[in-house]
Scaffold this active site. Structure first.
Site, PDB file in Angstrom:
ATOM      1  N   SER A 228      40.941  48.194  40.290  1.00  0.00           N
ATOM      2  CA  SER A 228      42.075  47.475  40.848  1.00  0.00           C
ATOM      3  C   SER A 228      42.786  48.337  41.898  1.00  0.00           C
ATOM      4  O   SER A 228      42.129  48.831  42.817  1.00  0.00           O
ATOM      5  CB  SER A 228      42.987  47.045  39.703  1.00  0.00           C
ATOM      6  OG  SER A 228      43.918  46.087  40.109  1.00  0.00           O
ATOM      7  N   ASP A 454      37.431  36.879  40.862  1.00  0.00           N
ATOM      8  CA  ASP A 454      38.580  37.750  40.619  1.00  0.00           C
ATOM      9  C   ASP A 454      39.856  37.127  41.190  1.00  0.00           C
ATOM     10  O   ASP A 454      39.925  36.850  42.382  1.00  0.00           O
ATOM     11  CB  ASP A 454      38.326  39.112  41.272  1.00  0.00           C
ATOM     12  CG  ASP A 454      39.244  40.200  40.745  1.00  0.00           C
ATOM     13  OD1 ASP A 454      40.453  39.943  40.603  1.00  0.00           O
ATOM     14  OD2 ASP A 454      38.751  41.310  40.475  1.00  0.00           O
ATOM     15  N   HIS A 484      39.354  39.778  36.290  1.00  0.00           N
ATOM     16  CA  HIS A 484      39.700  40.881  37.184  1.00  0.00           C
ATOM     17  C   HIS A 484      38.816  42.076  36.884  1.00  0.00           C
ATOM     18  O   HIS A 484      38.891  42.668  35.813  1.00  0.00           O
ATOM     19  CB  HIS A 484      41.174  41.231  36.990  1.00  0.00           C
ATOM     20  CG  HIS A 484      41.677  42.255  37.950  1.00  0.00           C
ATOM     21  ND1 HIS A 484      41.235  42.371  39.248  1.00  0.00           N
ATOM     22  CD2 HIS A 484      42.619  43.233  37.794  1.00  0.00           C
ATOM     23  CE1 HIS A 484      41.873  43.356  39.852  1.00  0.00           C
ATOM     24  NE2 HIS A 484      42.715  43.895  38.986  1.00  0.00           N
TER      25      HIS A 484
END
Length: 515
Positions: A228, A454, A484
């Site tokens: 991320s 995502d 994600h």
């Protein structure tokens, strides 16, 4: 600001605990001019996480009995004045299981946010990386501004309850100014309580900390797993220290070419896609979908619920009520992983019947609130790092001009994410740039993993990261999935590619697709 691009693992960990509670009740040179690499870390048993890290119990040993160890590393408060004041950075590790002859070095993790505590997240999901521990010490840390690493402090817990329940989607002439005033008050509290550290929590500062960490850990190269926002941090590190990059993986990739407006718009599209996929999944099963008869019916009923909550909140987790903002936040949190779609279904069923507990628990997870009412500093750190990194400052007039575009991107999340762009209003520190520089000519190959479903870091960002890293650096791998990130999905193809690179140095073929 955009919804935090939190790692799937961290999102699941906090959400699971809360749901359980609620349902029960520019160079490659090293930085040795600071004279700090010579410091020797003192590794000890880990204490219980601080409230700023999310609280809870001390980390349990790994399944094979290996204990987690914690240490504190000193770094300059200001990297432009490396001999000046220092700050403490909290580290955690689990030693390699494969023996010294097989050990490559340390594998440093950053799980995203920005604002997530690596000291709490790594042990929560350490068993997922057990294969990697055969050749690496698993290491993570609280980046500066986060948790026990000079953590940013803003408002009190009671004030945060009010702040996170406010109307974040103004729809009359007076509400925009109320929102702006509340943001200024929050940001002013950050400056009052943490003004000394605010100028020094940018991603470039954290990247320099990681190079110091590499040296203190005794590694010639930085071996890295960024998830991320951790991909942005990794990209900035590769730009500053390309010659020091070892084996690195970026998963759930932030688009490094976007400014905050573009990032927010991309998230609107990403969360709308995830909601569309949830609605299709729910209504395609053999049994009836309890929250709608068709995908459009599901989305229409959710929109109706949110409209009703704006006028009249419903009971949430006593004594708080579920507001429109909290419900939107909770729905977004549930879309981080397909594993939590069932909780979204149950939470919507409850809310339709006037009970907001599950959606509020999901919202609390997004905001870093424990069931005891204590907040981690995740959201405070998120604002501080983003506002220090990004130069643009948006006004209510800017947002109003962009609302039609955001609403086209997402009828449900568009307003919420557009008004979120006001998050740096009145911030005490100027932003550094429009977007990060991740060009990394001369770096070793970096494996860049994008997930087509995502919501928080849309798939297109992976290709943008590969292009921005430069020729011969980024190697793209595509995972056709939901949620994600990709590695924590458990997909065997993704695991094989990532493990093969980190453990054996085998770079996957460019354009590899896993499904």
């Amino acid at each position: 600001m955009p919804i935090p691009s939190r790692p799937r693992a961290a999102a699941l960990a906090v959400t699971a605990a809360l749901l359980s509670a609620s349902l029960a009740a520019c160079s490659g040179d090293s930085q040795d001019d600071a004279d700090l690499p010579s410091q020797k870390l003192s590794w000890k048993d880990c204490p219980a996480p601080a409230e700023s890290e999310g609280g809870g119990a001390s980390p349990s040993p790994l399944p094979g009995g290996t204990d987690w160890q914690c240490a504190t590393m000193k770094a300059p408060l200001d990297w432009n004045d490396p001999k000046g004041d220092t700050i403490d950075l909290a580290l955690i590790r689990a030693r390699s299981s494969g023996g010294e002859d097989r050990r490559i070095g340390s594998l440093i993790f950053n799980f995203g946010g920005p604002g997530g505590s690596g000291v709490t997240t790594l042990p929560a999901f350490g068993s997922d990386y057990e294969k990697l521990r055969r050749r690496y010490d698993l290491v993570s840390f609280d980046p500066r501004g986060v948790g026990r690493s000079a953590g940013v402090t803003c408002e009190s817990d009671d004030q945060l309850d009010t702040y996170f329940e406010q109307d974040s989607t103004p729809d009359d002439t007076k509400e925009p100014q109320t929102l702006v005033d509340n943001i200024k008050k929050f940001n002013g509290a950050c400056d009052k309580n943490s003004g000394k550290v605010l100028p020094h929590v940018r991603t470039t500062d954290a990247a320099r900390d990681m190079d110091l960490m590499r040296q203190v850990l005794g590694d010639d190269k930085l071996h890295y797993f960024g998830i991320s926002y951790g991909t942005e941090l990794g990209g900035v590190y590769a730009h500053l220290f390309p010659k020091n990059v070892g084996r690195a993986v970026f998963d759930g990739v932030v688009d490094p070419t976007q400014n905050p407006e573009q990032s927010s718009l991309g998230q609107a599209e990403g969360f709308q896609l995830a909601l569309d996929n949830y609605a299709k999944d729910c209504t395609s099963k053999a049994e009836d979908c309890p929250v709608g008869d068709t995908p459009q019916d599901v989305k229409d009923k959710i929109a109706k619920l949110l409209d009703e909550l704006e006028e009249k909140p419903i009971p949430g987790i006593f004594p708080r009520e579920l507001t429109q903002t909290a419900a939107t936040n909770g729905i977004a949190q549930s879309l981080y992983s397909q594993d939590f779609w069932e909780y979204l279904t149950e939470g919507l069923q409850q809310a339709y019947d006037g009970d907001g507990k599950i959606l509020m628990a999901l919202s609390d997870s997004m905001n870093g609130r424990n069931e005891d009412g204590k907040y981690s500093n995740m959201q405070a750190a998120n604002v501080a790092i983003n506002c220090g990194d990004y130069k643009p400052r948006y006004t209510a007039e800017d947002v109003e001009a962009k609302l039609p575009e955001f609403r086209r991107a997402s009828p449900l999340f568009g307003d919420y994410l557009a008004w979120g762009m006001l998050g740096c209003t009145g911030w005490a520190v100027d932003g550094a740039a429009d977007h990060p520089d991740v060009s990394a000519s001369g770096s070793a190959p970096i494996l860049v993993v994008g997930n087509t479903g995502d919501p928080a870091t849309p798939y297109e960002g992976a290709k943008k990261m590969v292009d921005a890293l430069g020729d011969g650096v980024g190697v793209e791998l595509t995972y056709k999935g939901q949620g994600h990130g990709a590695y924590d999905s458990g997909n065997s193809c993704v695991h094989s590619a990532v493990d093969g690179y980190l453990l054996d140095g085998k770079v996957p073929n460019e354009g590899t697709v896993c499904s």
